[in-house]
Design a protein around this motif. Structure first.
Motif, PDB file in Angstrom:
ATOM      1  N   MET A   5      -4.770  -2.339   0.444  1.00  0.00           N
ATOM      2  CA  MET A   5      -4.599  -2.032   1.879  1.00  0.00           C
ATOM      3  C   MET A   5      -3.673  -0.979   2.033  1.00  0.00           C
ATOM      4  O   MET A   5      -3.502  -0.120   2.692  1.00  0.00           O
ATOM      5  CB  MET A   5      -4.296  -3.139   2.402  1.00  0.00           C
ATOM      6  N   ARG A   6      -2.291  -1.031   1.173  1.00  0.00           N
ATOM      7  CA  ARG A   6      -1.170   0.001   1.434  1.00  0.00           C
ATOM      8  C   ARG A   6      -1.864   1.459   1.013  1.00  0.00           C
ATOM      9  O   ARG A   6      -1.604   2.263   1.783  1.00  0.00           O
ATOM     10  CB  ARG A   6      -0.018  -0.334   0.442  1.00  0.00           C
ATOM     11  N   ALA A   7      -2.562   1.493   0.166  1.00  0.00           N
ATOM     12  CA  ALA A   7      -3.225   2.898  -0.245  1.00  0.00           C
ATOM     13  C   ALA A   7      -4.145   3.293   0.526  1.00  0.00           C
ATOM     14  O   ALA A   7      -4.094   4.432   1.026  1.00  0.00           O
ATOM     15  CB  ALA A   7      -4.006   2.569  -1.866  1.00  0.00           C
ATOM     16  N   ALA A   8      -4.815   2.431   1.447  1.00  0.00           N
ATOM     17  CA  ALA A   8      -5.621   2.992   2.501  1.00  0.00           C
ATOM     18  C   ALA A   8      -5.167   3.459   3.400  1.00  0.00           C
ATOM     19  O   ALA A   8      -5.434   4.412   4.108  1.00  0.00           O
ATOM     20  CB  ALA A   8      -6.651   1.822   3.172  1.00  0.00           C
ATOM     21  N   VAL A   9      -3.992   2.921   3.840  1.00  0.00           N
ATOM     22  CA  VAL A   9      -3.273   3.144   5.071  1.00  0.00           C
ATOM     23  C   VAL A   9      -2.547   4.472   4.774  1.00  0.00           C
ATOM     24  O   VAL A   9      -2.190   5.315   5.540  1.00  0.00           O
ATOM     25  CB  VAL A   9      -2.197   2.140   5.720  1.00  0.00           C
ATOM     26  N   GLU A  10      -1.966   4.503   3.550  1.00  0.00           N
ATOM     27  CA  GLU A  10      -1.191   5.618   3.303  1.00  0.00           C
ATOM     28  C   GLU A  10      -1.967   7.110   3.175  1.00  0.00           C
ATOM     29  O   GLU A  10      -1.759   8.070   3.606  1.00  0.00           O
ATOM     30  CB  GLU A  10      -0.583   5.680   1.884  1.00  0.00           C
TER      31      GLU A  10
ATOM     32  N   PHE B 134     -10.687 -16.743  -3.562  1.00  0.00           N
ATOM     33  CA  PHE B 134      -9.602 -16.236  -3.196  1.00  0.00           C
ATOM     34  C   PHE B 134      -9.523 -14.697  -3.189  1.00  0.00           C
ATOM     35  O   PHE B 134      -8.605 -14.272  -2.415  1.00  0.00           O
ATOM     36  CB  PHE B 134      -8.502 -16.571  -4.442  1.00  0.00           C
ATOM     37  N   GLY B 135     -10.528 -13.977  -3.670  1.00  0.00           N
ATOM     38  CA  GLY B 135     -10.439 -12.782  -3.375  1.00  0.00           C
ATOM     39  C   GLY B 135     -10.735 -12.385  -2.043  1.00  0.00           C
ATOM     40  O   GLY B 135      -9.890 -11.494  -1.237  1.00  0.00           O
ATOM     41  N   PRO B 136     -11.568 -12.970  -1.163  1.00  0.00           N
ATOM     42  CA  PRO B 136     -11.533 -12.615   0.360  1.00  0.00           C
ATOM     43  C   PRO B 136     -10.400 -13.189   1.042  1.00  0.00           C
ATOM     44  O   PRO B 136      -9.955 -12.619   1.779  1.00  0.00           O
ATOM     45  CB  PRO B 136     -12.845 -13.590   0.564  1.00  0.00           C
ATOM     46  N   VAL B 137      -9.936 -14.141   0.482  1.00  0.00           N
ATOM     47  CA  VAL B 137      -8.506 -14.834   1.109  1.00  0.00           C
ATOM     48  C   VAL B 137      -7.260 -13.770   0.607  1.00  0.00           C
ATOM     49  O   VAL B 137      -6.733 -13.573   1.836  1.00  0.00           O
ATOM     50  CB  VAL B 137      -8.054 -16.132   0.428  1.00  0.00           C
ATOM     51  N   HIS B 138      -7.268 -13.229  -0.467  1.00  0.00           N
ATOM     52  CA  HIS B 138      -6.300 -12.257  -0.615  1.00  0.00           C
ATOM     53  C   HIS B 138      -6.390 -11.020   0.415  1.00  0.00           C
ATOM     54  O   HIS B 138      -5.551 -10.263   0.937  1.00  0.00           O
ATOM     55  CB  HIS B 138      -6.380 -11.840  -2.030  1.00  0.00           C
ATOM     56  N   THR B 139      -7.834 -10.750   0.431  1.00  0.00           N
ATOM     57  CA  THR B 139      -8.119  -9.530   1.297  1.00  0.00           C
ATOM     58  C   THR B 139      -7.807  -9.981   2.806  1.00  0.00           C
ATOM     59  O   THR B 139      -7.102  -8.751   3.517  1.00  0.00           O
ATOM     60  CB  THR B 139      -9.759  -9.275   1.157  1.00  0.00           C
ATOM     61  N   ALA B 140      -8.136 -10.754   3.192  1.00  0.00           N
ATOM     62  CA  ALA B 140      -7.740 -11.284   4.620  1.00  0.00           C
ATOM     63  C   ALA B 140      -6.109 -11.239   4.975  1.00  0.00           C
ATOM     64  O   ALA B 140      -5.739 -10.447   5.872  1.00  0.00           O
ATOM     65  CB  ALA B 140      -8.194 -12.637   5.061  1.00  0.00           C
ATOM     66  N   ARG B 141      -5.589 -11.664   3.859  1.00  0.00           N
ATOM     67  CA  ARG B 141      -4.067 -11.718   4.027  1.00  0.00           C
ATOM     68  C   ARG B 141      -3.435 -10.576   4.143  1.00  0.00           C
ATOM     69  O   ARG B 141      -2.382 -10.206   4.666  1.00  0.00           O
ATOM     70  CB  ARG B 141      -3.341 -12.608   2.804  1.00  0.00           C
ATOM     71  N   ALA B 142      -4.094  -9.614   2.990  1.00  0.00           N
ATOM     72  CA  ALA B 142      -3.384  -8.346   3.146  1.00  0.00           C
ATOM     73  C   ALA B 142      -3.828  -7.333   4.344  1.00  0.00           C
ATOM     74  O   ALA B 142      -3.118  -6.487   4.867  1.00  0.00           O
ATOM     75  CB  ALA B 142      -3.848  -7.687   1.880  1.00  0.00           C
ATOM     76  N   VAL B 143      -5.004  -7.469   4.867  1.00  0.00           N
ATOM     77  CA  VAL B 143      -5.372  -6.282   5.833  1.00  0.00           C
ATOM     78  C   VAL B 143      -5.171  -7.039   7.387  1.00  0.00           C
ATOM     79  O   VAL B 143      -5.012  -6.013   8.168  1.00  0.00           O
ATOM     80  CB  VAL B 143      -7.172  -6.283   5.916  1.00  0.00           C
ATOM     81  N   LEU B 144      -4.972  -8.366   7.481  1.00  0.00           N
ATOM     82  CA  LEU B 144      -4.904  -8.750   8.940  1.00  0.00           C
ATOM     83  C   LEU B 144      -3.517  -8.088   9.507  1.00  0.00           C
ATOM     84  O   LEU B 144      -3.521  -7.913  10.614  1.00  0.00           O
ATOM     85  CB  LEU B 144      -4.861 -10.233   8.946  1.00  0.00           C
ATOM     86  N   PRO B 145      -2.368  -8.057   8.721  1.00  0.00           N
ATOM     87  CA  PRO B 145      -1.198  -7.566   9.441  1.00  0.00           C
ATOM     88  C   PRO B 145      -1.395  -5.994   9.863  1.00  0.00           C
ATOM     89  O   PRO B 145      -0.883  -5.881  10.822  1.00  0.00           O
ATOM     90  CB  PRO B 145      -0.176  -7.624   8.206  1.00  0.00           C
TER      91      PRO B 145
END
Length: 321
Positions: free
Chosen positions: A78-83, A120-131
Motif C-alpha cells: 500500500m505504501r508503494a501504491a501511494v508513493e 488473514f491476507g484480506p485482513v492484512h489488506t484491510a488494515r493496511a488500506v483503510l487508513p
C-alpha cells in the motif's frame, strides 16, 4: 495527487493475487478501462508478464511482489501504491490458495497456510488500506470470497473455513464503516471459475481432481469486479447455477448434506492415483500461472449437464420416504 472516482478512468487500483486466474483477468479489465495499476503476487517473474500485458492496453503499472500472509509485505504494498500514484481508489483483495483432502488427511501446516493467505491476507489488506481511505475520505475495498463463503462440501475444509470467515469479517467491516459514506466494502462470491487454482491446489485425496461444473470464465468475474468498483454493492454472486445452491444449503441443510458427498465423489474426484502434493500453497509456480485453467471444454460442458441431472436425481431420491 487527489483521489479520483473509484472505477473511473485513471483510477488507482491495487490487485492482490494478480499473477493468474481472477486477479490476472481483473488486471486486464481495469487496464482496458484506463486504470493505473499496482499488481501484487508472490511471483516476481509472472507479475512482470502481467504488467506487460496491461501496458499493451496503455495502462500505467507497477508491480510489488507480495505474500499477503505477511502483514509487513502488505503494508509495503500500500505504501508503494501511494508513493507511485499519490492515493488508492480501489483495492481488490483476491489472493487465494486451495487444497483437496479430508480434514484428517490435510497436514496442519497446509490448513494453517490456507487460512493465513485466504483470511488473514484480506485482513492484512484491510488494515493496511483503510487508513489511506480514511485520510482521503473515500475508497472501495473489494473482497473476493466464493460461493464457499455460504455453502460447504467435503474435501475442502480449510478453503471453506477461510471463505466463511472472510464473509463474516467483510460484513463486520461494512457495518463499522457505515457512517463513512464514501468508503465502500464489497464482496464478490465466484462459483467454479476456469482458473489454474485447481492445478495449483494441494492434494491429499490420492485422486486426480476436477472443478465442479459448470465452469465460468474468469473474465465474467473481472467484469463484475469492474462493475462493482464503479457502482459499489455489498455482495455479488458470479455463476448463477451454483449460486442457486446457496438458498438450498440454507433452507434444506440435511438434504444438502446427504447430496453433496456423492456429487463431490463423482464429479470432483477422478480416476488415477497420485502422490500427496502441497501444490502452490507454500511456493508459487510461475510456469503454470495463466488467466485460465483450460477447464471450459466440450467435455466439461457435458459434465455440467450430467451434474445437473445427477443432482436432481439425488434430490428426488433423497426425498422419498
Amino acid at each position: 495527487m487527489k483521489p479520483g472516482k473509484p472505477g473511473a478512468p485513471g483510477a488507482v487500483v491495487v490487485i492482490t493475487g494478480a499473477s493468474s486466474g481472477i486477479g490476472r483477468a481483473t488486471a486486464h479489465a481495469f487496464a482496458k478501462d484506463g486504470a493505473r495499476l499496482i499488481l501484487a503476487a508472490r511471483s516476481t517473474e509472472t507479475l512482470q508478464e502481467v504488467a506487460a500485458e496491461c501496458a499493451e492496453h496503455g495502462a500505467q503499472v507497477i508491480t510489488v511482489p507480495t505474500d499477503v500472509s505477511q502483514e509487513s509485505e502488505v503494508e509495503n504494498l500500500m505504501r508503494a501504491a501511494v508513493e507511485a500514484f499519490g492515493h488508492i481508489d480501489v483495492c481488490v483483495a483476491n489472493a487465494s490458495v486451495y487444497s483437496y483432502g479430508t480434514f484428517e488427511t490435510t497436514p496442519p501446516q497446509v490448513f494453517r497456510r490456507i487460512i493465513e493467505t485466504n483470511l488473514f491476507g484480506p485482513v492484512h489488506t484491510a488494515r493496511a488500506v483503510l487508513p489511506y481511505f480514511r485520510a482521503q475520505g473515500q475508497g472501495t475495498l473489494i473482497m473476493i470470497g466464493s460461493v464457499y463463503s455460504k455453502i460447504t462440501s467435503p474435501y475442502v475444509s480449510p478453503y471453506v473455513t477461510s471463505k466463511f470467515g472472510l464473509l463474516g469479517f467483510t460484513e463486520v467491516l461494512r457495518q463499522e464503516l457505515r457512517t463513512a459514506k464514501d468508503i465502500h466494502i464489497c464482496m464478490v462470491l465466484p462459483a467454479t471459475i476456469d482458473t489454474p487454482i485447481y492445478q495449483h491446489a494441494a492434494n491429499y485425496t490420492g485422486h486426480l481432481v476436477h472443478p465442479l461444473p459448470p465452469v465460468v470464465s474468469p473474465h465474467r468475474v473481472a467484469k463484475a469486479i469492474l462493475r462493482i468498483a464503479k457502482r459499489p454493492r455489498p455482495v455479488s454472486v458470479v455463476g448463477q447455477i451454483q449460486g442457486t445452491l446457496i438458498p438450498i444449503h440454507s433452507l434444506f441443510p440435511r438434504l444438502y448434506d446427504r447430496c453433496i458427498n456423492p456429487v463431490m465423489n463423482v464429479l470432483a474426484l477422478r480416476q488415477g492415483v497420485i502422490a500427496p502434493s502441497n501444490g502452490t500453497v507454500f511456493t508459487p509456480d510461475p510456469l503454470s500461472n495463466q488467466t485460465t485453467g483450460n477447464w471450459r471444454t466440450t467435455r466439461t460442458r457435458r459434465l455440467a449437464t450430467a451434474s445437473a441431472i445427477f443432482t436432481i436425481w439425488s434430490l428426488a431420491r433423497r426425498r422419498r420416504p
